[in-house]
Design a protein around this motif. Sequence first.
Motif, PDB file in Angstrom:
ATOM      1  N   GLY A 361     -10.602  -5.035  16.297  1.00 27.51           N
ATOM      2  CA  GLY A 361     -11.775  -5.066  15.433  1.00 27.51           C
ATOM      3  C   GLY A 361     -12.201  -3.718  14.895  1.00 27.51           C
ATOM      4  O   GLY A 361     -12.803  -3.637  13.827  1.00 27.51           O
ATOM      5  N   ASN A 362     -11.910  -2.643  15.633  1.00 25.04           N
ATOM      6  CA  ASN A 362     -12.284  -1.298  15.175  1.00 25.04           C
ATOM      7  C   ASN A 362     -11.169  -0.592  14.415  1.00 25.04           C
ATOM      8  O   ASN A 362     -11.305   0.584  14.058  1.00 25.04           O
ATOM      9  N   ILE A 363     -10.061  -1.286  14.189  1.00 22.96           N
ATOM     10  CA  ILE A 363      -8.938  -0.707  13.459  1.00 22.96           C
ATOM     11  C   ILE A 363      -8.965  -1.224  12.030  1.00 22.96           C
ATOM     12  O   ILE A 363      -8.933  -2.441  11.804  1.00 22.96           O
ATOM     13  N   PRO A 364      -9.034  -0.361  11.025  1.00 26.35           N
ATOM     14  CA  PRO A 364      -9.096  -0.827   9.635  1.00 26.35           C
ATOM     15  C   PRO A 364      -7.883  -1.681   9.271  1.00 26.35           C
ATOM     16  O   PRO A 364      -6.788  -1.490   9.797  1.00 26.35           O
ATOM     17  N   VAL A 365      -8.119  -2.627   8.366  1.00 22.54           N
ATOM     18  CA  VAL A 365      -7.040  -3.464   7.845  1.00 22.54           C
ATOM     19  C   VAL A 365      -6.640  -2.929   6.476  1.00 22.54           C
ATOM     20  O   VAL A 365      -7.469  -2.864   5.559  1.00 22.54           O
ATOM     21  N   ILE A 366      -5.383  -2.549   6.325  1.00 20.01           N
ATOM     22  CA  ILE A 366      -4.851  -2.022   5.061  1.00 20.01           C
ATOM     23  C   ILE A 366      -3.744  -2.958   4.587  1.00 20.01           C
ATOM     24  O   ILE A 366      -2.810  -3.244   5.344  1.00 20.01           O
ATOM     25  N   LYS A 367      -3.846  -3.414   3.332  1.00 18.77           N
ATOM     26  CA  LYS A 367      -2.911  -4.416   2.837  1.00 18.77           C
ATOM     27  C   LYS A 367      -2.135  -3.906   1.624  1.00 18.77           C
ATOM     28  O   LYS A 367      -2.716  -3.260   0.748  1.00 18.77           O
ATOM     29  N   PRO A 368      -0.828  -4.230   1.555  1.00 19.87           N
ATOM     30  CA  PRO A 368      -0.095  -3.966   0.311  1.00 19.87           C
ATOM     31  C   PRO A 368      -0.587  -4.910  -0.773  1.00 19.87           C
ATOM     32  O   PRO A 368      -0.797  -6.101  -0.526  1.00 19.87           O
ATOM     33  N   GLN A 369      -0.810  -4.396  -1.987  1.00 25.22           N
ATOM     34  CA  GLN A 369      -1.357  -5.217  -3.063  1.00 25.22           C
ATOM     35  C   GLN A 369      -0.379  -5.415  -4.215  1.00 25.22           C
ATOM     36  O   GLN A 369      -0.145  -6.537  -4.655  1.00 25.22           O
ATOM     37  N   SER A 370       0.180  -4.337  -4.719  1.00 24.77           N
ATOM     38  CA  SER A 370       1.092  -4.462  -5.855  1.00 24.77           C
ATOM     39  C   SER A 370       1.923  -3.201  -5.981  1.00 24.77           C
ATOM     40  O   SER A 370       1.652  -2.185  -5.321  1.00 24.77           O
ATOM     41  N   VAL A 371       2.942  -3.274  -6.836  1.00 24.44           N
ATOM     42  CA  VAL A 371       3.766  -2.118  -7.176  1.00 24.44           C
ATOM     43  C   VAL A 371       3.746  -1.973  -8.688  1.00 24.44           C
ATOM     44  O   VAL A 371       4.089  -2.904  -9.410  1.00 24.44           O
ATOM     45  N   GLU A 372       3.288  -0.817  -9.156  1.00 28.46           N
ATOM     46  CA  GLU A 372       3.169  -0.565 -10.595  1.00 28.46           C
ATOM     47  C   GLU A 372       3.997   0.650 -10.968  1.00 28.46           C
ATOM     48  O   GLU A 372       3.662   1.772 -10.602  1.00 28.46           O
ATOM     49  N   GLN A 373       5.112   0.387 -11.648  1.00 35.01           N
ATOM     50  CA  GLN A 373       6.031   1.450 -12.078  1.00 35.01           C
ATOM     51  C   GLN A 373       6.432   2.347 -10.902  1.00 35.01           C
ATOM     52  O   GLN A 373       6.419   3.580 -10.995  1.00 35.01           O
ATOM     53  N   GLY A 374       6.762   1.714  -9.817  1.00 32.69           N
ATOM     54  CA  GLY A 374       7.213   2.440  -8.636  1.00 32.69           C
ATOM     55  C   GLY A 374       6.109   2.949  -7.739  1.00 32.69           C
ATOM     56  O   GLY A 374       6.384   3.445  -6.641  1.00 32.69           O
ATOM     57  N   LYS A 375       4.867   2.832  -8.166  1.00 28.39           N
ATOM     58  CA  LYS A 375       3.724   3.293  -7.363  1.00 28.39           C
ATOM     59  C   LYS A 375       3.207   2.124  -6.512  1.00 28.39           C
ATOM     60  O   LYS A 375       2.947   1.040  -7.017  1.00 28.39           O
ATOM     61  N   LEU A 376       3.055   2.352  -5.217  1.00 30.09           N
ATOM     62  CA  LEU A 376       2.552   1.322  -4.312  1.00 30.09           C
ATOM     63  C   LEU A 376       1.037   1.372  -4.250  1.00 30.09           C
ATOM     64  O   LEU A 376       0.456   2.417  -3.946  1.00 30.09           O
ATOM     65  N   MET A 377       0.404   0.221  -4.531  1.00 30.51           N
ATOM     66  CA  MET A 377      -1.051   0.108  -4.443  1.00 30.51           C
ATOM     67  C   MET A 377      -1.392  -0.642  -3.150  1.00 30.51           C
ATOM     68  O   MET A 377      -0.897  -1.750  -2.913  1.00 30.51           O
ATOM     69  N   ILE A 378      -2.215  -0.033  -2.307  1.00 32.46           N
ATOM     70  CA  ILE A 378      -2.665  -0.681  -1.075  1.00 32.46           C
ATOM     71  C   ILE A 378      -4.185  -0.686  -1.050  1.00 32.46           C
ATOM     72  O   ILE A 378      -4.839   0.130  -1.713  1.00 32.46           O
ATOM     73  N   GLY A 379      -4.756  -1.626  -0.315  1.00 36.98           N
ATOM     74  CA  GLY A 379      -6.210  -1.762  -0.302  1.00 36.98           C
ATOM     75  C   GLY A 379      -6.768  -1.857   1.097  1.00 36.98           C
ATOM     76  O   GLY A 379      -6.163  -2.470   1.989  1.00 36.98           O
ATOM     77  N   HIS A 380      -7.937  -1.270   1.301  1.00 44.16           N
ATOM     78  CA  HIS A 380      -8.672  -1.355   2.556  1.00 44.16           C
ATOM     79  C   HIS A 380      -9.585  -2.573   2.508  1.00 44.16           C
ATOM     80  O   HIS A 380     -10.396  -2.714   1.590  1.00 44.16           O
ATOM     81  N   SER A 381      -9.457  -3.471   3.482  1.00 38.16           N
ATOM     82  CA  SER A 381     -10.332  -4.637   3.570  1.00 38.16           C
ATOM     83  C   SER A 381     -11.693  -4.170   4.093  1.00 38.16           C
ATOM     84  O   SER A 381     -11.930  -4.128   5.309  1.00 38.16           O
ATOM     85  N   PHE A 382     -12.582  -3.849   3.167  1.00 40.60           N
ATOM     86  CA  PHE A 382     -13.872  -3.234   3.524  1.00 40.60           C
ATOM     87  C   PHE A 382     -14.801  -4.275   4.130  1.00 40.60           C
ATOM     88  O   PHE A 382     -15.055  -5.327   3.542  1.00 40.60           O
ATOM     89  N   ASP A 383     -15.322  -4.002   5.327  1.00 41.84           N
ATOM     90  CA  ASP A 383     -16.234  -4.924   6.022  1.00 41.84           C
ATOM     91  C   ASP A 383     -17.583  -4.277   6.300  1.00 41.84           C
ATOM     92  O   ASP A 383     -18.319  -4.707   7.193  1.00 41.84           O
ATOM     93  N   GLY A 384     -17.909  -3.246   5.531  1.00 38.63           N
ATOM     94  CA  GLY A 384     -19.148  -2.510   5.750  1.00 38.63           C
ATOM     95  C   GLY A 384     -18.959  -1.228   6.520  1.00 38.63           C
ATOM     96  O   GLY A 384     -19.863  -0.385   6.564  1.00 38.63           O
ATOM     97  N   ARG A 385     -17.780  -1.062   7.102  1.00 40.18           N
ATOM     98  CA  ARG A 385     -17.483   0.154   7.864  1.00 40.18           C
ATOM     99  C   ARG A 385     -16.504   1.012   7.054  1.00 40.18           C
ATOM    100  O   ARG A 385     -15.424   0.557   6.693  1.00 40.18           O
ATOM    101  N   GLU A 386     -16.905   2.250   6.788  1.00 36.50           N
ATOM    102  CA  GLU A 386     -16.086   3.131   5.956  1.00 36.50           C
ATOM    103  C   GLU A 386     -14.945   3.744   6.753  1.00 36.50           C
ATOM    104  O   GLU A 386     -15.031   3.906   7.976  1.00 36.50           O
ATOM    105  N   LEU A 387     -13.886   4.105   6.039  1.00 33.45           N
ATOM    106  CA  LEU A 387     -12.785   4.832   6.649  1.00 33.45           C
ATOM    107  C   LEU A 387     -13.206   6.255   6.985  1.00 33.45           C
ATOM    108  O   LEU A 387     -14.043   6.844   6.295  1.00 33.45           O
ATOM    109  N   GLU A 388     -12.635   6.793   8.040  1.00 36.20           N
ATOM    110  CA  GLU A 388     -12.787   8.213   8.341  1.00 36.20           C
ATOM    111  C   GLU A 388     -11.803   8.943   7.434  1.00 36.20           C
ATOM    112  O   GLU A 388     -10.586   8.832   7.594  1.00 36.20           O
TER     113      GLU A 388
END
Length: 425
Positions: A361-388
């Motif tokens: 529960g205290n470990i952020p969830v990071i998900k792969p979202q898409s690949v755009e021209q070779g660039k990997l886009m990933i997203g933080h599943s924000f639940d009100g707690r910010e990343l350090e």
Amino acid sequence: MTAEYSINDLTYWNNRIEEAVKAIGLDCYEQHFEICSCEDMLCYEAYVGMPAHYPHWSYGKAYERQKTYYQYNLTGLPYEMVINSDPCLAYLMRDNTLLLQILTMAHVYGHNDFFKNNRLFKRDTRAELTLEMFKAHADRVRSYIQDPGIGPDKVERILDAAHALRFQVPRNGPGRAVSRPVLNEETPEAAAGRLQDDLLGFLAERGALVEWERDLVHIVRDESVYFMPQIETKIMNEGWASYWHYQILQQLELPQKLHLEFLQRHNLVVRPHQGQINPYFVGFKLFEYLNRQYGASQLMTIRADERDQSFLRRYLTRELCEDLSLFTHDVQGEDIVVTEVSDDEGWKKIRDVLAQSVGTGNIPVIKPQSVEQGKLMIGHSFDGRELELNYARETLNYVAALWGGTVELNTVINGQTVVLSATKN
């Protein structure tokens, strides 16, 4: 072995415990015990309990830290260490007293039953292959280290990156199926969708890695999936083992001297800890309460179906919150301020905060979202707690290293969407 008892004594008490286990109705794998020294236990603890494990500097660091703490009496060693395997393997320290060995063996059978029957372990691990899997991983890693064309430095670089992301594997679903080799006919976008809860698996499949590098990432991922059920059930697992070791030893009709030591040892295990949650204490009290409310049959069902988060949300009542003296607090400047107590409304917030913080529960969830021209886009599943942010930037560099190019991470800071970027050096 201490002069206080012999192997025959341990065999006698283990047979008594097994009789009690069968009478109670616990369903266990075949159980094996190994007697080890304090030094051995330090090694097993550092190398996550496995008799064979691949080398990495982080395990050596853990060993030296634990050894130093132990030598200066800053920490103790675990009474036992038990492996989710079939047969189930557990280590007993040679310096334990006879009573402590008896209590520990009973505790192990509780873990054994939990491993065999909880749905997370049944779904995500194959206990009959555990020891073989870890040995095969160790052999492969050592072969890469010894390969003149690869060597230890290159192996360490990949393992460091994979270790930094080891918790970004499936948490709420089957975690076994990641393709080997890469499915070239599948688009990166389709792979990101299929592996949206498995960033490390996505990088193992789609990262710009040569075959031995890809294999190392798969090794770290496979072992992380193996350990995930243990992370997600720490309170339940330890509470279950503590509850049943107590019940079993009550049935053994111990001699008075052993019985008095049993009560002392048990109370040390399940006592509350100042300033932190003791999973043994919380789990034991919950199962004790649930047995009074529902009986042993329902207890077995709960053990099979739940993980810590659902266990606490469903069964942690106001009565238990008060009994456990639970509260929430916040840090304001140099002061620690109690924010909620277990009253009419506060206990629900306490329950929810505790449930949110257990397991991963205290470990952020990071998900792969898409690949755009070779660039990997990933997203933080924000639940009100910010990343350090400092930690996030360092970890993002490891993602870029395994991806082999530029990676962008979307997150939320101070209510605003923020994009962090890293590129492989």
